[in-house]
Scaffold this motif. Structure first.
Motif, PDB file in Angstrom:
ATOM      1  N   ARG A  68       0.820  -1.205   0.000  1.00  0.00           N
ATOM      2  CA  ARG A  68       0.000   0.000   0.000  1.00  0.00           C
ATOM      3  C   ARG A  68       0.860   1.264   0.000  1.00  0.00           C
ATOM      4  N   ARG A  69       1.968   1.215   0.732  1.00  0.00           N
ATOM      5  CA  ARG A  69       2.819   2.404   0.776  1.00  0.00           C
ATOM      6  C   ARG A  69       3.371   2.727  -0.624  1.00  0.00           C
ATOM      7  N   THR A  70       3.851   1.699  -1.327  1.00  0.00           N
ATOM      8  CA  THR A  70       4.546   1.983  -2.593  1.00  0.00           C
ATOM      9  C   THR A  70       3.620   1.960  -3.799  1.00  0.00           C
ATOM     10  N   GLN A  71       2.466   1.321  -3.684  1.00  0.00           N
ATOM     11  CA  GLN A  71       1.551   1.147  -4.823  1.00  0.00           C
ATOM     12  C   GLN A  71       2.284   0.528  -6.020  1.00  0.00           C
ATOM     13  N   ARG A  72       3.146  -0.429  -5.749  1.00  0.00           N
ATOM     14  CA  ARG A  72       3.941  -1.032  -6.829  1.00  0.00           C
ATOM     15  C   ARG A  72       3.914  -2.547  -6.740  1.00  0.00           C
ATOM     16  N   ASN A  73       4.394  -3.180  -7.825  1.00  0.00           N
ATOM     17  CA  ASN A  73       4.623  -4.633  -7.825  1.00  0.00           C
ATOM     18  C   ASN A  73       5.801  -4.916  -6.897  1.00  0.00           C
ATOM     19  N   PRO A  74       6.046  -6.191  -6.534  1.00  0.00           N
ATOM     20  CA  PRO A  74       7.095  -6.482  -5.552  1.00  0.00           C
ATOM     21  C   PRO A  74       8.480  -5.928  -5.915  1.00  0.00           C
ATOM     22  N   VAL A  75       8.899  -6.063  -7.173  1.00  0.00           N
ATOM     23  CA  VAL A  75      10.236  -5.574  -7.520  1.00  0.00           C
ATOM     24  C   VAL A  75      10.274  -4.059  -7.363  1.00  0.00           C
ATOM     25  N   GLY A  76       9.264  -3.386  -7.919  1.00  0.00           N
ATOM     26  CA  GLY A  76       9.207  -1.930  -7.837  1.00  0.00           C
ATOM     27  C   GLY A  76       9.074  -1.455  -6.398  1.00  0.00           C
ATOM     28  N   ALA A  77       8.368  -2.224  -5.595  1.00  0.00           N
ATOM     29  CA  ALA A  77       8.145  -1.823  -4.211  1.00  0.00           C
ATOM     30  C   ALA A  77       9.455  -1.815  -3.429  1.00  0.00           C
ATOM     31  N   PHE A  78      10.229  -2.892  -3.553  1.00  0.00           N
ATOM     32  CA  PHE A  78      11.529  -2.927  -2.854  1.00  0.00           C
ATOM     33  C   PHE A  78      12.432  -1.826  -3.402  1.00  0.00           C
ATOM     34  N   ALA A  79      12.396  -1.628  -4.716  1.00  0.00           N
ATOM     35  CA  ALA A  79      13.247  -0.610  -5.326  1.00  0.00           C
ATOM     36  C   ALA A  79      12.865   0.776  -4.812  1.00  0.00           C
ATOM     37  N   ALA A  80      11.565   0.997  -4.602  1.00  0.00           N
ATOM     38  CA  ALA A  80      11.130   2.326  -4.165  1.00  0.00           C
ATOM     39  C   ALA A  80      11.522   2.597  -2.718  1.00  0.00           C
ATOM     40  N   LEU A  81      11.447   1.571  -1.877  1.00  0.00           N
ATOM     41  CA  LEU A  81      11.724   1.793  -0.456  1.00  0.00           C
ATOM     42  C   LEU A  81      13.213   1.724  -0.134  1.00  0.00           C
ATOM     43  N   ALA A  82      13.979   1.073  -1.006  1.00  0.00           N
ATOM     44  CA  ALA A  82      15.423   0.968  -0.752  1.00  0.00           C
ATOM     45  C   ALA A  82      16.132   1.183  -2.078  1.00  0.00           C
ATOM     46  N   GLN A  83      16.211   2.470  -2.463  1.00  0.00           N
ATOM     47  CA  GLN A  83      16.714   2.759  -3.803  1.00  0.00           C
ATOM     48  C   GLN A  83      18.149   2.280  -4.025  1.00  0.00           C
ATOM     49  N   GLY A  84      18.368   1.770  -5.227  1.00  0.00           N
ATOM     50  CA  GLY A  84      19.714   1.384  -5.624  1.00  0.00           C
ATOM     51  C   GLY A  84      20.287   0.209  -4.857  1.00  0.00           C
ATOM     52  N   SER A  85      19.444  -0.551  -4.163  1.00  0.00           N
ATOM     53  CA  SER A  85      19.983  -1.663  -3.380  1.00  0.00           C
ATOM     54  C   SER A  85      19.637  -2.994  -4.037  1.00  0.00           C
ATOM     55  N   LEU A  86      20.174  -4.038  -3.450  1.00  0.00           N
ATOM     56  CA  LEU A  86      19.900  -5.370  -3.993  1.00  0.00           C
ATOM     57  C   LEU A  86      18.558  -5.926  -3.521  1.00  0.00           C
ATOM     58  N   TRP A  87      17.848  -5.164  -2.661  1.00  0.00           N
ATOM     59  CA  TRP A  87      16.596  -5.685  -2.112  1.00  0.00           C
ATOM     60  C   TRP A  87      15.596  -6.048  -3.198  1.00  0.00           C
ATOM     61  N   ARG A  88      15.700  -5.363  -4.345  1.00  0.00           N
ATOM     62  CA  ARG A  88      14.705  -5.662  -5.368  1.00  0.00           C
ATOM     63  C   ARG A  88      14.815  -7.109  -5.857  1.00  0.00           C
ATOM     64  N   LEU A  89      15.977  -7.742  -5.603  1.00  0.00           N
ATOM     65  CA  LEU A  89      16.097  -9.160  -5.972  1.00  0.00           C
ATOM     66  C   LEU A  89      15.090 -10.021  -5.221  1.00  0.00           C
ATOM     67  N   VAL A  90      14.729  -9.588  -3.999  1.00  0.00           N
ATOM     68  CA  VAL A  90      13.732 -10.354  -3.232  1.00  0.00           C
ATOM     69  C   VAL A  90      12.399 -10.321  -3.996  1.00  0.00           C
ATOM     70  N   GLY A  91      12.086  -9.150  -4.541  1.00  0.00           N
ATOM     71  CA  GLY A  91      10.894  -9.044  -5.386  1.00  0.00           C
ATOM     72  C   GLY A  91      11.037  -9.929  -6.614  1.00  0.00           C
ATOM     73  N   GLY A  92      12.251  -9.943  -7.168  1.00  0.00           N
ATOM     74  CA  GLY A  92      12.508 -10.776  -8.355  1.00  0.00           C
ATOM     75  C   GLY A  92      12.281 -12.249  -8.063  1.00  0.00           C
ATOM     76  N   LEU A  93      12.716 -12.678  -6.878  1.00  0.00           N
ATOM     77  CA  LEU A  93      12.503 -14.082  -6.492  1.00  0.00           C
ATOM     78  C   LEU A  93      11.002 -14.381  -6.463  1.00  0.00           C
ATOM     79  N   GLY A  94      10.220 -13.420  -5.960  1.00  0.00           N
ATOM     80  CA  GLY A  94       8.767 -13.591  -5.908  1.00  0.00           C
ATOM     81  C   GLY A  94       8.164 -13.741  -7.296  1.00  0.00           C
TER      82      GLY A  94
END
Ligand code: PFF
Length: 456
Positions: A68-94
């Motif tokens: 709800r905070r990011t209004q994004r898909n999982p990859v975009g959501a991690f990317a939005a909350l932790a810019q430029g980090s590897l966290w978006r890979l967690v979304g990628g795994l999903g």
């Protein structure tokens, strides 16, 4: 499901139903009894309930808050909350996990179509013996033309729904049909527990023998909790992203978790008491468990054929409201992050998941080595289920808890959840759960499992 370019749920009730629709599915009625049967009964059930409460509920809240905070898909959501980090890979795994689970989910859902047709056609009326259904099941799943066609039909349904958006159709249908499923399930429970000899199964299901709890069982329970609640791959991030700011996430999540758990527990109560009254069937039957036991129970209910056909068609609808969420995660990713159209994304991902599901469909007797994989001794479907439902979802959940607990922060998550009226106790409790208990518990279980699989 959603309106407009990104869209919002029509109402909070609409959201709770859609999220419950995602959660309630084959996981409750097919996978839960199968896993309970393989993992030794009541002690597993208790472990499962603990996993749901202590790990499932906080992680569901965490996913909804991120969405709800990011209004994004999982990859975009991690990317939005932790810019430029590897966290978006967690979304990628999903995203990958969504396609992986959908591939074999559709195969099993295809079996339910076959069962509906069988029941409606009278194939399960006046059964000569309990063995009869088992043979019928085996011949259905080992017939390559049959299973592949059913798999294709179910995948096509899923794609059609995700393509068209389902706000009116599926949401409204589910609202009426899910209570009917519950009623037939209650009827099954009633018949099952009153069969002569039901007490053996009741004991298996309800009387825990804690000597049976090992790290392997705890891992199964955790994987089942994630699978059943649709957690660990960002489905709830995606659904949360379509949610309006006003809705209180805490009560929504409680409803979803409560309904999902109740249906699973009832499914077990329908299966196990009956199971033990049928000679020749074992609780560790595997993925065929419900398909062998249920027609036998329906056969002992007046008008069982009608209830049986009704049950399997409703199970199919429950499976559909789950499979659309499995497909929606990778679809939302391709649309948001890669600029695909919804149509392109659905067609490509549906085709991919269908192709990936072919070995699962053929590995039920049609093709020998897929039925018992060399070196592993399990079927392709079982191997996919272990890889994605047990490991991928749990690993996704571990990182999710770490992300909210340590990177994004428990306080912003709590604000999003609208814990405004929550007591200090609740806030502290949630904080401890997300920061310490969830990640530690998941990590300890994963590490132990890895260690025990290395020592022969
Ligand atoms: N929760 C669904 C079920 O119990 O059948 C399966 C599922 C849907 C798992 C969506 C994961 C997910 F993201």
């Amino acid at each position: 499901m959603v309106s407009g370019p990104r869209g919002l749920w029509g109402s909070r009730v609409g959201f709770v139903l859609a999220a419950a629709g995602s959660a309630i599915g084959l996981g409750n009625i097919w996978r839960f009894p199968t896993t309970v049967g393989r993992s030794g009964g009541a002690a597993f059930v208790l472990t499962y309930l603990l996993c749901v409460l202590l790990i499932g509920l906080p992680i569901m809240l965490a996913e909804l808050a991120i969405g709800r905070r990011t209004q994004r898909n999982p990859v975009g959501a991690f990317a939005a909350l932790a810019q430029g980090s590897l966290w978006r890979l967690v979304g990628g795994l999903g995203v990958v996990t969504g396609v992986g689970i959908l591939s074999y989910y559709s195969v099993v859902a295809g079996w339910t179509i076959g069962y509906f047709l069988n029941d409606a056609g009278g194939a399960f009326a006046n059964l000569p013996s309990e063995e009869y259904v088992k043979q019928a099941f085996l011949s259905l799943i080992s017939n390559p033309t049959m299973t592949l066609s059913l798999h294709a039909v179910f995948m096509a349904f899923t794609m059609a729904v995700v393509l068209g958006g389902v706000k009116g159709g599926i949401e409204r249908a589910a609202k009426v049909l899910m209570p009917v499923l519950l009623i037939i399930l209650l009827l099954l429970v009633l018949r099952s527990v009153t069969l002569p000899g039901a007490s053996v199964g009741l004991e298996f299901y309800l009387k825990p023998d804690f000597s049976k709890v090992t790290f392997a069982t705890v891992m199964e329970a955790l994987g089942q909790a994630f699978f059943s609640l649709s957690l660990g791959m960002g489905a709830m991030i995606t659904y949360g992203s379509y949610l309006s700011r006003q809705a209180n996430l805490f009560s929504s999540a409680l409803w979803v978790v409560g309904a999902d758990t109740a249906i699973a527990l009832l499914a077990g109560l329908a299966i196990f008491p009956a199971l033990f009254t049928f000679p020749g069937l074992s609780p560790a039957e595997g993925p065929g468990l419900i398909f062998v036991v249920l027609p036998n129970v329906f056969d002992k209910i007046p008008g069982g054929m009608v209830f049986g056909a009704g049950f399997f068609i409703l199970l199919l609808i429950a499976a559909l409201t789950s499979s659309i969420s499995l497909l929606e995660v990778p679809v939302a990713y391709l649309i948001d992050e890669r600029g695909w159209t919804r149509r392109q994304a659905v067609l490509a991902l549906g085709a991919l998941a269908f192709a990936l599901g072919v070995p699962s469909a053929l590995g039920q007797g049609a093709v020998g080595w897929l039925t018992s994989l060399p070196g592993l001794g399990v079927s392709f479907l079982d191997a996919m289920d272990t890889l994605f439902a047990k490991y991928s979802l749990t690993i996704g959940g571990l990182f999710l808890a770490l992300f909210v607990g340590w990177r994004w922060g428990v306080e912003p998550a709590l604000d999003e959840i609208a814990f405004v009226r929550a007591s200090r106790f609740n806030r502290v409790f949630f904080r401890i759960l997300l920061r310490y208990i969830c990640p530690l518990a998941i990590a300890v279980i994963l590490v132990n499992l890895a260690l025990s699989s290395m020592t022969p």
